[in-house]
Enzyme design. Structure first.
Site, PDB file in Angstrom:
ATOM      1  N   TRP A 189     -51.087  98.630 -15.566  1.00 49.24           N
ATOM      2  CA  TRP A 189     -52.402  98.978 -15.822  1.00 49.24           C
ATOM      3  C   TRP A 189     -53.023  97.540 -16.508  1.00 49.24           C
ATOM      4  CZ3 TRP A 189     -55.297  98.626 -20.707  1.00 49.24           C
ATOM      5  CH2 TRP A 189     -56.516  98.721 -20.528  1.00 49.24           C
ATOM      6  N   GLU A 230     -52.271 102.070 -12.216  1.00 53.44           N
ATOM      7  CA  GLU A 230     -53.089 102.974 -12.768  1.00 53.44           C
ATOM      8  C   GLU A 230     -54.666 102.570 -12.650  1.00 53.44           C
ATOM      9  OE1 GLU A 230     -52.106 103.478 -16.893  1.00 53.44           O
ATOM     10  OE2 GLU A 230     -53.513 105.060 -17.156  1.00 53.44           O
ATOM     11  N   LYS A 232     -58.714 103.263 -13.527  1.00 45.44           N
ATOM     12  CA  LYS A 232     -59.782 103.867 -14.704  1.00 45.44           C
ATOM     13  C   LYS A 232     -60.965 103.708 -14.201  1.00 45.44           C
ATOM     14  CE  LYS A 232     -60.030 103.017 -19.623  1.00 45.44           C
ATOM     15  NZ  LYS A 232     -59.146 102.409 -20.652  1.00 45.44           N
ATOM     16  N   ASP A 263     -54.237 109.083 -14.801  1.00 50.59           N
ATOM     17  CA  ASP A 263     -54.332 109.272 -16.361  1.00 50.59           C
ATOM     18  C   ASP A 263     -55.559 110.387 -16.547  1.00 50.59           C
ATOM     19  OD1 ASP A 263     -55.537 109.105 -18.986  1.00 50.59           O
ATOM     20  OD2 ASP A 263     -54.138 107.429 -19.035  1.00 50.59           O
ATOM     21  N   HIS A 266     -58.953 109.255 -17.364  1.00 52.03           N
ATOM     22  CA  HIS A 266     -59.657 108.148 -16.485  1.00 52.03           C
ATOM     23  C   HIS A 266     -60.574 108.455 -15.416  1.00 52.03           C
ATOM     24  CE1 HIS A 266     -56.605 104.755 -17.717  1.00 52.03           C
ATOM     25  NE2 HIS A 266     -56.835 105.692 -19.058  1.00 52.03           N
ATOM     26  N   HIS A 290     -50.423 110.195 -16.557  1.00 54.38           N
ATOM     27  CA  HIS A 290     -50.423 110.131 -17.980  1.00 54.38           C
ATOM     28  C   HIS A 290     -50.978 111.246 -18.527  1.00 54.38           C
ATOM     29  CE1 HIS A 290     -49.949 105.545 -18.359  1.00 54.38           C
ATOM     30  NE2 HIS A 290     -48.750 106.073 -18.171  1.00 54.38           N
ATOM     31  N   ASP A 298     -62.868 108.292 -22.579  1.00 53.85           N
ATOM     32  CA  ASP A 298     -61.064 108.482 -22.725  1.00 53.85           C
ATOM     33  C   ASP A 298     -60.718 108.126 -23.953  1.00 53.85           C
ATOM     34  OD1 ASP A 298     -58.510 107.787 -21.500  1.00 53.85           O
ATOM     35  OD2 ASP A 298     -59.060 105.755 -21.393  1.00 53.85           O
ATOM     36  N   ASP A 300     -58.098 109.380 -25.651  1.00 55.48           N
ATOM     37  CA  ASP A 300     -56.822 109.412 -25.988  1.00 55.48           C
ATOM     38  C   ASP A 300     -56.390 110.362 -27.354  1.00 55.48           C
ATOM     39  OD1 ASP A 300     -55.524 107.543 -23.997  1.00 55.48           O
ATOM     40  OD2 ASP A 300     -56.913 106.390 -24.748  1.00 55.48           O
ATOM     41  N   ASP A 330     -50.023 109.814 -22.846  1.00 52.95           N
ATOM     42  CA  ASP A 330     -50.508 108.621 -23.143  1.00 52.95           C
ATOM     43  C   ASP A 330     -51.797 108.860 -24.050  1.00 52.95           C
ATOM     44  OD1 ASP A 330     -51.586 106.221 -23.403  1.00 52.95           O
ATOM     45  OD2 ASP A 330     -52.468 106.016 -21.217  1.00 52.95           O
TER      46      ASP A 330
HETATM   47  C1  RNT Z   1     -55.451 102.513 -20.767  1.00 44.83           C
HETATM   48  C2  RNT Z   1     -54.370 103.255 -20.044  1.00 44.83           C
HETATM   49  C3  RNT Z   1     -53.026 102.571 -20.253  1.00 44.83           C
HETATM   50  C4  RNT Z   1     -52.770 102.382 -21.722  1.00 44.83           C
HETATM   51  C5  RNT Z   1     -51.206 102.317 -22.011  1.00 44.83           C
HETATM   52  C6  RNT Z   1     -50.987 101.595 -23.472  1.00 44.83           C
HETATM   53  O1  RNT Z   1     -56.744 103.016 -20.464  1.00 44.83           O
HETATM   54  O2  RNT Z   1     -54.387 104.553 -20.014  1.00 44.83           O
HETATM   55  O3  RNT Z   1     -52.216 103.370 -19.692  1.00 44.83           O
HETATM   56  O4  RNT Z   1     -53.203 103.460 -22.494  1.00 44.83           O
HETATM   57  O5  RNT Z   1     -50.706 101.460 -21.034  1.00 44.83           O
HETATM   58 ZN    ZN Z   2     -52.888 105.850 -19.145  1.00 47.55          ZN
END
Ligand code: RNT
Ligand code: ZN
Length: 422
Positions: A189, A230, A232, A263, A266, A290, A298, A300, A330
């Protein structure tokens, strides 16, 4: 509160009968669940700081908020905290490492010089526990990423630096896979993107594609390493254009046969990755997830047992072959006990998979018969089936705390270990 073993037993027997009447074999569901690995993300334990000498600011549009005491500051502390989390999670799982969690023995080892030897202690830890490892190059929190661009940077020297880092990350992933006998999913990523409207969206995307081709040029055995990329939607500081967007990477994966990482945070907030799983698996043999929880963006957040998660879990199960979907977590929450954050999110992921495995076949049957009334009725009735009793039984059989008893275990660990870190 401690739930007595006999109670758990009795409740499970009733639940098993209830499910059997609906054509669901709870034993089979539990056997599948027991074998389903979830990759725990090491970065929940230390707020995505890593172990480099010159630990820089996080950057890359990532943000960790909160200052709950007890952050792991050393590899040994992080391993001990992960052990504490694994002790309250049923099943055997994996650990997902980032490149800047290497152990560099007090020396400054830049990202373009990392070697498998820097991860020897992680490999030993994983081998002892029968845990598989996954890996990620770390393309943020570094002076060469300070302006927000890495593999798509306009400066060829900067691109070369990150290409070398990612190449080495793949080799380290392959070393993990070889040492542990299970392929290491190595996920790239990069944060690359524009805060404001770019004049040229093509150039950076062409550069990213070329850099990725350089990264993946070396052929490594898929039984050791599986490459993933990955996409986003946006990040803080890259709100106007993300170079590695969903369309960019979907096309890249299909033409280059790499895994796509979806993810949950994302995409546009009204999109769910649950719906994307079956769509992309038509074109790709395997994917990485993820599992995260975005709140308005996003953000998290720790994964909770909500409809989004249940939908993701049911689509994973619906694929019919668990090996095609690699599941990683994640998120990073520094406002609560970090070991608890792992335990809550992972237990939720597994509990959601269990609910999916216990789905009464009548729902699918109703749909096949075109009876959408029955489908909706059965879907809604299924929500209150006694899956909790099956989950408690699973925890008991797997030798981990039942119900909220795990919280006491984590509290003890906090009292004895994490709260003493100053
Ligand atoms: C970032 C991505 C990525 C990170 C990690 C730390 O937006 O989601 O996967 O969260 O690699
Ligand atoms: Zn991620």
């Amino acid at each position: 509160m401690n739930t007595g073993a006999n109670q758990v037993d009795a409740a499970y027997r009733l639940a098993r009968e209830r499910y059997a009447a609906l054509g669901v074999d709870t034993e089979r569901a539990l056997a599948t669940l027991a074998d389903f690995p979830v990759s725990l993300h090491c970065w929940q334990g230390d707020d995505v700081v890593g172990f480099e000498q010159a630990g820089g600011a996080l950057g890359g549009g990532l943000a960790v908020t909160g200052n709950y005491p007890g952050r792991a500051r050393t590899p040994d502390e992080l391993r001990s905290d992960i052990d504490a989390a694994l002790a309250v999670i049923p099943g055997r799982h994996r650990l997902n490492l980032h490149a800047f969690y290497g152990e560099f023995g007090g020396r400054t080892v830049d990202r373009d010089a990392i070697e498998p030897e820097h991860f020897a202690a992680w490999i030993a830890w994983a081998r002892e526990r029968g845990v598989g490892l996954d890996f990620n190059p770390t393309c943020f929190a570094h002076p060469h990423a300070a302006d927000g661009f890495t593999l798509s940077h306009a400066d060829a020297a900067v691109r070369r630096f990150w290409i070398e880092h990612c190449r080495r990350a793949r080799r380290i992933g392959a070393a993990f896979g070889r040492a542990l006998g299970t392929p290491c999913v190595t996920n790239v990523w990069v944060p690359d993107g524009f805060k404001d409207t770019p004049a040229d969206r093509c150039g950076p995307r062409q550069r990213l594609a070329e850099s990725l081709d350089d990264v993946f040029q070396e052929s490594l055995p898929p039984e050791h390493v599986l490459d993933a990329v990955e996409p986003k939607l946006f990040g803080i500081g890259s709100e106007s254009c993300t170079v590695g967007s969903a369309e960019f990477y979907l096309g890249y994966c299909i033409s280059r046969r790499t895994l796509l990482c979806l993810d949950a945070g994302h995409f546009h907030p009204t999109e769910s990755i649950a719906d994307k799983i079956s769509a992309v698996l038509l074109w790709l043999p395997e994917i990485l997830l993820h599992v995260s929880r975005g709140v308005r963006w996003d953000s998290d957040h720790v994964v909770t047992f909500n409809d989004d998660l249940l939908a993701i879990a049911r689509e994973i199960v619906a694929v019919g072959n668990p090996a095609r979907v690699h599941v990683g977590l994640d998120y990073f929450d520094a406002s609560i006990n970090r070991v608890a954050a792992w335990a809550i999110g992972t237990r939720n992921m597994l509990r959601a998979l269990l609910v999916a495995l216990l789905e009464p076949p009548g729902i699918l049957l109703a749909e096949r018969e075109g009876d959408f009334t029955a489908r909706l009725a059965l879907q809604e009735e299924a929500r209150s089936l006694p899956f909790g009793a099956v989950w408690d039984w699973h925890c008991q059989v797997q030798g981990v705390p039942v119900g909220d008893a795990w919280l006491d275990v984590v509290r003890h660990y906090e009292r004895d270990v994490t709260s003493r870190r100053t």
